[in-house]
Design an enzyme around this catalytic site. Sequence first.
Site, PDB file in Angstrom:
ATOM      1  N   HIS A 100       0.876  -1.181   0.000  1.00 41.33           N
ATOM      2  CA  HIS A 100       0.000   0.000   0.000  1.00 41.33           C
ATOM      3  C   HIS A 100       0.907   1.224   0.000  1.00 41.33           C
ATOM      4  O   HIS A 100       1.984   1.205   0.621  1.00 41.33           O
ATOM      5  CB  HIS A 100      -0.833   0.116   1.277  1.00 41.33           C
ATOM      6  CG  HIS A 100      -1.741  -1.026   1.582  1.00 41.33           C
ATOM      7  ND1 HIS A 100      -1.324  -2.147   2.226  1.00 41.33           N
ATOM      8  CD2 HIS A 100      -3.075  -1.177   1.390  1.00 41.33           C
ATOM      9  CE1 HIS A 100      -2.357  -2.962   2.400  1.00 41.33           C
ATOM     10  NE2 HIS A 100      -3.428  -2.408   1.905  1.00 41.33           N
ATOM     11  N   ASP A 103       2.303   2.005   3.354  1.00 44.58           N
ATOM     12  CA  ASP A 103       3.236   1.047   3.974  1.00 44.58           C
ATOM     13  C   ASP A 103       4.669   1.516   3.792  1.00 44.58           C
ATOM     14  O   ASP A 103       5.521   1.268   4.637  1.00 44.58           O
ATOM     15  CB  ASP A 103       3.185  -0.330   3.277  1.00 44.58           C
ATOM     16  CG  ASP A 103       1.829  -0.977   3.296  1.00 44.58           C
ATOM     17  OD1 ASP A 103       1.022  -0.640   4.162  1.00 44.58           O
ATOM     18  OD2 ASP A 103       1.588  -1.843   2.418  1.00 44.58           O
ATOM     19  N   GLU A 231     -10.961  -6.998  -4.163  1.00 48.01           N
ATOM     20  CA  GLU A 231     -10.704  -8.061  -3.172  1.00 48.01           C
ATOM     21  C   GLU A 231     -11.872  -8.225  -2.214  1.00 48.01           C
ATOM     22  O   GLU A 231     -12.109  -7.364  -1.375  1.00 48.01           O
ATOM     23  CB  GLU A 231      -9.420  -7.721  -2.402  1.00 48.01           C
ATOM     24  CG  GLU A 231      -9.031  -8.792  -1.407  1.00 48.01           C
ATOM     25  CD  GLU A 231      -7.708  -8.487  -0.710  1.00 48.01           C
ATOM     26  OE1 GLU A 231      -6.766  -8.022  -1.373  1.00 48.01           O
ATOM     27  OE2 GLU A 231      -7.630  -8.713   0.512  1.00 48.01           O
ATOM     28  N   GLU A 267      -8.988 -13.908  -1.151  1.00 45.02           N
ATOM     29  CA  GLU A 267      -8.178 -14.186   0.048  1.00 45.02           C
ATOM     30  C   GLU A 267      -8.840 -15.241   0.925  1.00 45.02           C
ATOM     31  O   GLU A 267     -10.035 -15.155   1.228  1.00 45.02           O
ATOM     32  CB  GLU A 267      -7.982 -12.876   0.826  1.00 45.02           C
ATOM     33  CG  GLU A 267      -7.218 -13.072   2.121  1.00 45.02           C
ATOM     34  CD  GLU A 267      -6.711 -11.764   2.711  1.00 45.02           C
ATOM     35  OE1 GLU A 267      -6.438 -10.815   1.943  1.00 45.02           O
ATOM     36  OE2 GLU A 267      -6.588 -11.700   3.947  1.00 45.02           O
ATOM     37  N   ASP A 306     -10.178 -12.023  11.244  1.00 40.71           N
ATOM     38  CA  ASP A 306      -9.202 -12.134  10.164  1.00 40.71           C
ATOM     39  C   ASP A 306      -7.809 -12.288  10.773  1.00 40.71           C
ATOM     40  O   ASP A 306      -7.092 -11.313  10.936  1.00 40.71           O
ATOM     41  CB  ASP A 306      -9.309 -10.839   9.336  1.00 40.71           C
ATOM     42  CG  ASP A 306      -8.690 -10.961   7.963  1.00 40.71           C
ATOM     43  OD1 ASP A 306      -8.418 -12.099   7.536  1.00 40.71           O
ATOM     44  OD2 ASP A 306      -8.503  -9.922   7.319  1.00 40.71           O
ATOM     45  N   ASP A 308      -5.211 -13.854   9.526  1.00 39.61           N
ATOM     46  CA  ASP A 308      -4.132 -13.740   8.534  1.00 39.61           C
ATOM     47  C   ASP A 308      -2.916 -14.594   8.860  1.00 39.61           C
ATOM     48  O   ASP A 308      -1.778 -14.105   8.837  1.00 39.61           O
ATOM     49  CB  ASP A 308      -3.681 -12.270   8.399  1.00 39.61           C
ATOM     50  CG  ASP A 308      -4.661 -11.438   7.588  1.00 39.61           C
ATOM     51  OD1 ASP A 308      -5.516 -12.013   6.893  1.00 39.61           O
ATOM     52  OD2 ASP A 308      -4.568 -10.187   7.655  1.00 39.61           O
ATOM     53  N   ASP A 338      -0.609 -12.591   2.047  1.00 34.44           N
ATOM     54  CA  ASP A 338      -1.205 -11.557   2.910  1.00 34.44           C
ATOM     55  C   ASP A 338      -1.369 -12.200   4.283  1.00 34.44           C
ATOM     56  O   ASP A 338      -2.466 -12.535   4.721  1.00 34.44           O
ATOM     57  CB  ASP A 338      -2.557 -11.095   2.329  1.00 34.44           C
ATOM     58  CG  ASP A 338      -3.093  -9.875   3.052  1.00 34.44           C
ATOM     59  OD1 ASP A 338      -2.523  -9.512   4.098  1.00 34.44           O
ATOM     60  OD2 ASP A 338      -4.091  -9.288   2.582  1.00 34.44           O
TER      61      ASP A 338
HETATM   62  C1  XUL Z   1      -7.307  -6.616   4.531  1.00 30.93           C
HETATM   63  C2  XUL Z   1      -6.561  -7.023   3.345  1.00 30.93           C
HETATM   64  C3  XUL Z   1      -5.764  -5.962   2.671  1.00 30.93           C
HETATM   65  C4  XUL Z   1      -5.758  -6.044   1.196  1.00 30.93           C
HETATM   66  C5  XUL Z   1      -5.057  -4.883   0.540  1.00 30.93           C
HETATM   67  O1  XUL Z   1      -7.982  -7.636   5.161  1.00 30.93           O
HETATM   68  O2  XUL Z   1      -6.566  -8.180   2.958  1.00 30.93           O
HETATM   69  O3  XUL Z   1      -4.485  -5.990   3.181  1.00 30.93           O
HETATM   70  O4  XUL Z   1      -5.178  -7.226   0.739  1.00 30.93           O
HETATM   71  O5  XUL Z   1      -5.565  -3.675   0.919  1.00 30.93           O
HETATM   72 CO    CO Z   2      -5.694  -9.140   1.342  1.00 32.15          CO
END
Ligand code: XUL
Ligand code: CO
Length: 436
Positions: A100, A103, A231, A267, A306, A308, A338
């Site tokens: 991003h 970032d 997304e 995702e 989430d 991740d 991610d």
């Molecule tokens: C948030 C997410 C983000 C996107 C990019 O859950 O997945 O990081 O991938 O903005």
């Molecule tokens: Co993402």
Amino acid sequence: MAYFPDVSKIEYEGPDSKNPLAFKHYNPDEVVDGKTMKEHLRFSVCYWHTFRGTGVDPFGAPTMIRPWDDGTDSLDNALRRVDVAFEFMEKLGVEFYCFHDRDVAPEGPTLAETNANLDKVVAHMKQWQQQTGIKLLWGTANLFSHPRYVHGAATSPNADVFAYAAAQVKKAIEITQELGGQNYVFWGGREGYHNLYNTDMKRELDHLARFMHMAVEFAKSIGFTGQFLFEPKPKEPTKHQYDFDAAACINFIRTYGLEDYIKLNIETNHATLAGHTMMHELTYASIQGFLGSIDANTGDLLLGWDTDQFPTDVYLTTQCMLVILNQGGLAPGGVNFDAKVRRESFEPIDLFYAHIGGMDAFARGLKIAAQIRKDGVLTDFIKKRYRSFDEGIGKKIEEGTVTFADLEKYMLEKGNPDPNESGRQELLENIINEYI
Ligand code: XUL
Ligand code: CO
């Protein structure tokens, strides 16, 4: 200067290796199903978790030990972080990364100063890309962290916020192009709502579509040829995100005439938050021609948010690769991690273990899925299961040459349908187990 002095280039050592800093399955140049693993998988490191993750959670302060980071929001710190990122990615042997705008470079007091900061860091990234051959899979804009985006960005009720977000995305597309980015991602951020009493949903969705059309038009005007990706995510940070799941996103894209320009970035943890499996989301997107790229991670069975986490489940990666191989690959998309190391995994070396594990899990998934497809285990069964549509009345139904009245006549003459056959779910699950 080396920021990971104890780590050298991660090499493939094969399944018998006990070296935690080696690949057991990811062998970049090994050919599987006609392409090298590297070409199939197109691995990408994400900047936000891997180089900006602090380990902070709602109950506690940051935990990550990052000796290179002085904890300030200075440009020097940002530039040094780029050096760290490229050393990491080069040693890991990934070809791509994603980021991003916020970032990589600090926000200044004005948009102009923020953009100037970004330009300096992007120039540094570009140098590193040229030196290492590492490429940008996708760029995106952070339209959710700053308080100005409290009510959303493109769906904010404040037109100035919409304008600010547009300016930010314009710049993000420009730097993505400058870095040769192959895709550009829109993730909803705070595009959604917490309460419908204060929300004009129709107007917000119209605005979001207008925003995307403007992005597409701008990209065209500067000759940016990367693929746009939307997304899906059902919730978090808002109660209801407008990009809920693949079906909702595809409906949005088609309703607003964006289908020629935007595909999906699917995702895993977002799929499961929506009550779907990753395989469901991938399949749904793929059969309609919208599967563009994936954010590889996983949630936790017992936690409803989430998380991740890095993907290590070979069933999951096999299922992903079955769908991806079925559609002939992801390029220009890829497999972007991610994913973030746990706040308890606070040492720099954990970043290597996490990515090595994810890459090996996907390499195994690729090999297993390729073998399953080669043996025709699922495809043959599915083909046979639908064979009544290959000829006779079924064929006519698919061709659209019969009416309800024809089908009534057919059934009145025949009396009863042919008997059903078992779906053999358990047998197929057993067979897949044999491959894994
Ligand atoms: C948030 C997410 C983000 C996107 C990019 O859950 O997945 O990081 O991938 O903005
Ligand atoms: Co993402």
